[in-house]
Design an enzyme around this catalytic site. Structure first.
Site, PDB file in Angstrom:
ATOM      1  N   ASP A  45       0.776  -1.218   0.028  1.00 48.90           N
ATOM      2  CA  ASP A  45       0.037  -0.047  -0.021  1.00 48.90           C
ATOM      3  C   ASP A  45       0.915   1.306   0.145  1.00 48.90           C
ATOM      4  O   ASP A  45       2.096   1.173   0.187  1.00 48.90           O
ATOM      5  CB  ASP A  45      -0.876   0.003   1.140  1.00 48.90           C
ATOM      6  CG  ASP A  45      -2.046   0.752   0.997  1.00 48.90           C
ATOM      7  OD1 ASP A  45      -1.925   2.109   0.936  1.00 48.90           O
ATOM      8  OD2 ASP A  45      -3.385   0.253   0.959  1.00 48.90           O
ATOM      9  N   LEU A  63       1.676   1.879  -6.467  1.00 46.95           N
ATOM     10  CA  LEU A  63       1.837   0.761  -7.338  1.00 46.95           C
ATOM     11  C   LEU A  63       1.602   1.323  -8.838  1.00 46.95           C
ATOM     12  O   LEU A  63       1.623   0.199  -9.544  1.00 46.95           O
ATOM     13  CB  LEU A  63       0.716  -0.141  -6.846  1.00 46.95           C
ATOM     14  CG  LEU A  63       0.906  -0.911  -5.488  1.00 46.95           C
ATOM     15  CD1 LEU A  63      -0.426  -1.266  -5.026  1.00 46.95           C
ATOM     16  CD2 LEU A  63       1.861  -1.910  -6.040  1.00 46.95           C
ATOM     17  N   GLY A  84      -6.639   0.997  -4.754  1.00 47.22           N
ATOM     18  CA  GLY A  84      -7.441   2.052  -5.585  1.00 47.22           C
ATOM     19  C   GLY A  84      -8.244   3.086  -5.104  1.00 47.22           C
ATOM     20  O   GLY A  84      -8.435   2.760  -3.706  1.00 47.22           O
ATOM     21  N   SER A 122     -16.253  -3.859  -9.042  1.00 45.90           N
ATOM     22  CA  SER A 122     -17.354  -3.063  -8.372  1.00 45.90           C
ATOM     23  C   SER A 122     -18.877  -3.447  -9.160  1.00 45.90           C
ATOM     24  O   SER A 122     -18.645  -3.445 -10.341  1.00 45.90           O
ATOM     25  CB  SER A 122     -17.111  -1.534  -8.234  1.00 45.90           C
ATOM     26  OG  SER A 122     -18.095  -1.098  -7.740  1.00 45.90           O
ATOM     27  N   TYR A 147     -15.491   6.292 -11.929  1.00 41.89           N
ATOM     28  CA  TYR A 147     -15.012   4.824 -10.985  1.00 41.89           C
ATOM     29  C   TYR A 147     -15.465   3.811 -11.662  1.00 41.89           C
ATOM     30  O   TYR A 147     -14.800   2.757 -11.768  1.00 41.89           O
ATOM     31  CB  TYR A 147     -15.515   5.219  -9.544  1.00 41.89           C
ATOM     32  CG  TYR A 147     -15.251   4.015  -8.719  1.00 41.89           C
ATOM     33  CD1 TYR A 147     -14.307   3.625  -8.122  1.00 41.89           C
ATOM     34  CD2 TYR A 147     -16.551   3.356  -8.465  1.00 41.89           C
ATOM     35  CE1 TYR A 147     -14.218   2.427  -7.274  1.00 41.89           C
ATOM     36  CE2 TYR A 147     -16.511   2.062  -7.739  1.00 41.89           C
ATOM     37  CZ  TYR A 147     -15.149   1.655  -6.999  1.00 41.89           C
ATOM     38  OH  TYR A 147     -15.084   0.570  -6.159  1.00 41.89           O
TER      39      TYR A 147
HETATM   40  N1  LIG Z   1     -15.766  -0.779   0.121  1.00 38.84           N
HETATM   41  C1  LIG Z   1     -16.822  -1.196  -0.877  1.00 38.84           C
HETATM   42  O1  LIG Z   1     -18.085  -1.580  -0.448  1.00 38.84           O
HETATM   43  C2  LIG Z   1     -16.181  -1.549  -2.093  1.00 38.84           C
HETATM   44  C3  LIG Z   1     -17.129  -1.994  -3.228  1.00 38.84           C
HETATM   45  C4  LIG Z   1     -16.731  -2.226  -4.434  1.00 38.84           C
HETATM   46  C5  LIG Z   1     -15.423  -2.347  -4.714  1.00 38.84           C
HETATM   47  N2  LIG Z   1     -14.667  -1.917  -3.923  1.00 38.84           N
HETATM   48  C6  LIG Z   1     -13.086  -1.966  -4.159  1.00 38.84           C
HETATM   49  O2  LIG Z   1     -12.249  -2.661  -3.313  1.00 38.84           O
HETATM   50  C7  LIG Z   1     -10.989  -2.164  -3.191  1.00 38.84           C
HETATM   51  C8  LIG Z   1     -10.560  -1.611  -1.804  1.00 38.84           C
HETATM   52  O3  LIG Z   1     -11.814  -0.975  -1.339  1.00 38.84           O
HETATM   53  P1  LIG Z   1     -11.798  -0.157   0.261  1.00 38.84           P
HETATM   54  O4  LIG Z   1     -13.065   0.281   0.625  1.00 38.84           O
HETATM   55  O5  LIG Z   1     -10.904  -1.100   1.184  1.00 38.84           O
HETATM   56  O6  LIG Z   1     -10.884   1.198  -0.138  1.00 38.84           O
HETATM   57  P2  LIG Z   1      -9.971   1.893   0.683  1.00 38.84           P
HETATM   58  O7  LIG Z   1      -9.637   3.296   0.268  1.00 38.84           O
HETATM   59  O8  LIG Z   1     -10.190   2.046   2.200  1.00 38.84           O
HETATM   60  O9  LIG Z   1      -8.471   1.156   0.458  1.00 38.84           O
HETATM   61  C9  LIG Z   1      -8.009   1.300  -0.722  1.00 38.84           C
HETATM   62  C10 LIG Z   1      -6.340   1.119  -0.254  1.00 38.84           C
HETATM   63  O10 LIG Z   1      -5.653   1.250  -1.725  1.00 38.84           O
HETATM   64  C11 LIG Z   1      -4.488   2.239  -1.601  1.00 38.84           C
HETATM   65  N3  LIG Z   1      -4.211   2.776  -2.658  1.00 38.84           N
HETATM   66  C12 LIG Z   1      -4.998   3.551  -3.591  1.00 38.84           C
HETATM   67  N4  LIG Z   1      -4.108   3.866  -4.672  1.00 38.84           N
HETATM   68  C13 LIG Z   1      -2.940   3.258  -4.385  1.00 38.84           C
HETATM   69  C14 LIG Z   1      -1.633   3.209  -5.463  1.00 38.84           C
HETATM   70  N5  LIG Z   1      -1.592   3.941  -6.481  1.00 38.84           N
HETATM   71  N6  LIG Z   1      -0.402   2.510  -4.792  1.00 38.84           N
HETATM   72  C15 LIG Z   1      -0.613   1.933  -3.642  1.00 38.84           C
HETATM   73  N7  LIG Z   1      -1.883   2.088  -3.015  1.00 38.84           N
HETATM   74  C16 LIG Z   1      -2.853   2.762  -3.331  1.00 38.84           C
HETATM   75  C17 LIG Z   1      -4.935   3.474  -0.467  1.00 38.84           C
HETATM   76  O11 LIG Z   1      -3.941   3.985   0.174  1.00 38.84           O
HETATM   77  C18 LIG Z   1      -5.918   2.537   0.427  1.00 38.84           C
HETATM   78  O12 LIG Z   1      -5.299   2.063   1.650  1.00 38.84           O
HETATM   79  C19 LIG Z   1     -10.967  -0.908  -4.115  1.00 38.84           C
HETATM   80  O13 LIG Z   1     -10.602  -1.382  -5.227  1.00 38.84           O
HETATM   81  C20 LIG Z   1     -12.429  -0.607  -4.344  1.00 38.84           C
HETATM   82  O14 LIG Z   1     -12.650   0.024  -5.588  1.00 38.84           O
HETATM   83  C21 LIG Z   1     -14.924  -1.433  -2.522  1.00 38.84           C
END
Ligand SMILES: NC(=O)c1ccc[n+]([C@@H]2O[C@H](COP(=O)([O-])OP(=O)(O)OC[C@H]3O[C@@H](n4cnc5c(N)ncnc54)[C@H](O)[C@@H]3O)[C@@H](O)[C@H]2O)c1
Length: 282
Positions: A45, A63, A84, A122, A147
């Protein structure tokens, strides 16, 4: 609901696993559930992550940088790509973090001989399908946001890597990851932490499955998304949002609001313009 670590895996093909986005909400849930299960767990991360076990490594950085992506996938059997931006945002946030970083990681994985990727897609990839119809995996993608477009892109990249490079890639169209559901929509779209961890475990450990698209939802009575591929990876969810229905079923948007008319909920209403009277309907 407390999440116990899953027992150690003795016979799975993927014994060295990378989780990206490990500092995030879902990443932390996966870390807690999968710690101790594999021979090696690498946690990447750009925000700091703390290792929990002796067989864990952490990697800090962006990343989207191909050099960091290459370091992340070295000696790894399965990439779990959850890094992301998890919501609607301007292109200057979506492009580097959801598209460039995903390309960097997929390409690094291929170059390093990684055979499997689990991709956090998603429901917003299909968000502009009408809410009154069920949606499976054969309906056209209809992203409801920049998104959502980034997730469609990731799914297309996944399909290419399966067809061209014979990898296995599971695209998890996650619904609403929460400790508990918060409104009527989430009675259909909720995924509990326990089911989220189980879904990813299945996608890491199932025998080769090629291309799979699975909705990341619990066993919700009101579910509107169907996942024939869930059986192929062995995902059997255990929770059901219905137990919260009495408290939240009344929390609904007005019927004419795009949030009520389309699967993607509130994302559909952002910047939304209705077609002119008599114009093409959605
Ligand atoms: N939370 C939900 O309900 C949900 C629903 C659909 C999809 N998602 C997908 O699941 C994944 C995780 O979601 P989440 O809710 O845990 O989000 P979050 O924001 O809590 O965690 C995402 C993590 O990715 C890291 N990150 C982002 N860009 C980066 C980069 N370029 N290099 C390194 N690290 C990077 C951030 O620092 C963060 O810790 C995402 O891809 C999101 O789109 C989540």
């Amino acid at each position: 609901m407390s999440l116990q670590p899953l027992p150690k895996a003795h016979t799975v093909a993927a014994s060295r696993v990378l989780i990206t986005g490990a500092a995030g909400g879902i990443g932390r849930c996966l870390h807690r559930a999968l710690t101790g299960r594999y021979a090696r767990l690498r946690l990447a991360d750009r925000a700091p992550v703390e290792a929990m076990g002796a067989n864990e490594e952490t990697l800090l950085g962006d990343l989207a940088d191909p050099a960091l992506a290459a370091e992340a996938v070295r000696d790894i059997d399965c990439v779990v790509h959850f890094a992301g931006v998890p919501r609607e945002a301007p292109w200057d946030a979506i492009l580097p973090n959801n598209i460039v970083a995903t390309v960097a990681l997929f390409e690094a994985a291929r170059a390093a001989g990684v055979r499997r990727i689990v991709f956090a897609s998603s429901n917003h990839a299909i968000g502009f399908n009408r809410a009154d119809a069920y949606v499976g995996i054969d309906e056209p993608v209809r992203p409801d946001s920049r998104y959502g477009v980034s997730k469609v892109f990731g799914e297309a990249l996944a399909r290419l890597f399966v067809d061209k490079y014979a990898m296995s890639v599971a695209c998890l169209r996650i619904g609403s990851f929460r400790e508990r559901p918060e409104d009527a929509r989430q009675l259909a779209t909720w995924i509990s932490p326990r089911d989220m961890a189980e879904l990813v475990r299945c996608a890491i450990e199932a025998p080769d499955y090629g291309f799979a698209v699975v909705y990341g939802i619990s066993a919700n009575t009101r579910a509107r998304w169907t996942s024939p591929d869930a059986a192929r990876i062995g995902y059997v969810p255990r929770d059901d949002a219905e137990q919260y229905a009495a408290e939240i079923a009344h929390i609904v948007p007005p019927p004419q609001d795009p949030a009520a008319r389309f699967h993607g909920g509130a994302f559909c209403g952002l910047e939304h313009v209705d077609p002119p009277e008599g114009g093409a309907s959605r």
